[in-house]
Write an enzyme that holds these catalytic residues in place. Sequence first.
Site, PDB file in Angstrom:
ATOM      1  N   ASN A  67      26.668  34.824  39.664  1.00 26.94           N
ATOM      2  CA  ASN A  67      26.301  35.540  40.897  1.00 26.94           C
ATOM      3  C   ASN A  67      25.906  36.619  40.705  1.00 26.94           C
ATOM      4  OD1 ASN A  67      28.891  35.603  39.966  1.00 26.94           O
ATOM      5  ND2 ASN A  67      29.522  36.404  41.942  1.00 26.94           N
ATOM      6  N   HIS A  68      26.485  37.709  40.040  1.00 25.79           N
ATOM      7  CA  HIS A  68      26.222  38.977  39.350  1.00 25.79           C
ATOM      8  C   HIS A  68      24.593  38.944  38.239  1.00 25.79           C
ATOM      9  CE1 HIS A  68      29.655  40.580  41.304  1.00 25.79           C
ATOM     10  NE2 HIS A  68      30.477  39.581  40.233  1.00 25.79           N
TER      11      HIS A  68
END
Length: 271
Positions: A67-68
């Site tokens: 997700n990053h």
Amino acid sequence: MRLLFLGDIVGRSGRDAVLSRLADLRTRLGLDLVVVNAENASHGFGLSPAIATSLLQNGVDVLTLGNHAWDRRDLIGHIDSEPRIIRPLNYPPGTPGQGSVVAELADGRKALVVNVMGRLFMDPLDDPFRCMNELLTRHRLGATVQAVVVDVHAEATSEKWALAHMLDGRASLVVGTHTHTPTADHRILAAGTAFQTDAGMCGDYDSVIGMGKEAAITRFVRKLPGERLQPAEGEATVCGIMVETDDRTGLARRIAPLRQGGLLAQTLPDF
């Protein structure tokens, strides 16, 4: 095939620990393939092209994200030119990069490495179950590839377990990332797929999931935006899981955790 998967690298401490130990681990454990989740490698948020290059030049074969993935915007222009960096497969069509790569070993054997992201308590991406089923119609374990490694970057343990059971017999290893906390449930499932709910992190465990304690505590206590979280900088634990597969079937024969350095109880696979 002897595979090592290392959990999320967090900041400089995690990077330095991996880089300082990986050459010795490859030799001592006779590793054929090393896969590392690096979505927090650049100061705790994202992955820069320079850090990716350093890891890939020093013993890592494939880098996975989560997700990053896009916290470092310079990676967006780099990822299409470096197939050994993969982002979640279930990002929408048109997203830069790829969600999988077939890594070819020096002896010609091939391993499919896949990154998918969960949807429970995470971004509402495409269905990871459907995406995995579709991908595995093109790559068959023990036939077109000798190993399949799946990094499930997800919050919910139930989602990781469900994906693992769905993939049992079709993957060599299904391993969770994202929570930065190693689970004690490594095992080989009924049809031969190795599984661990979360590999943990390569970072300083005297922290809050790799970040400095005080700033993290303040956010919980005051419920107000505070200073930007910074990675903890104490000695890191290199944390992951090792699997040995059968080249004929691609299924797991043995699985064991790896924890080296830092605060956690130390363990090294002995096969």
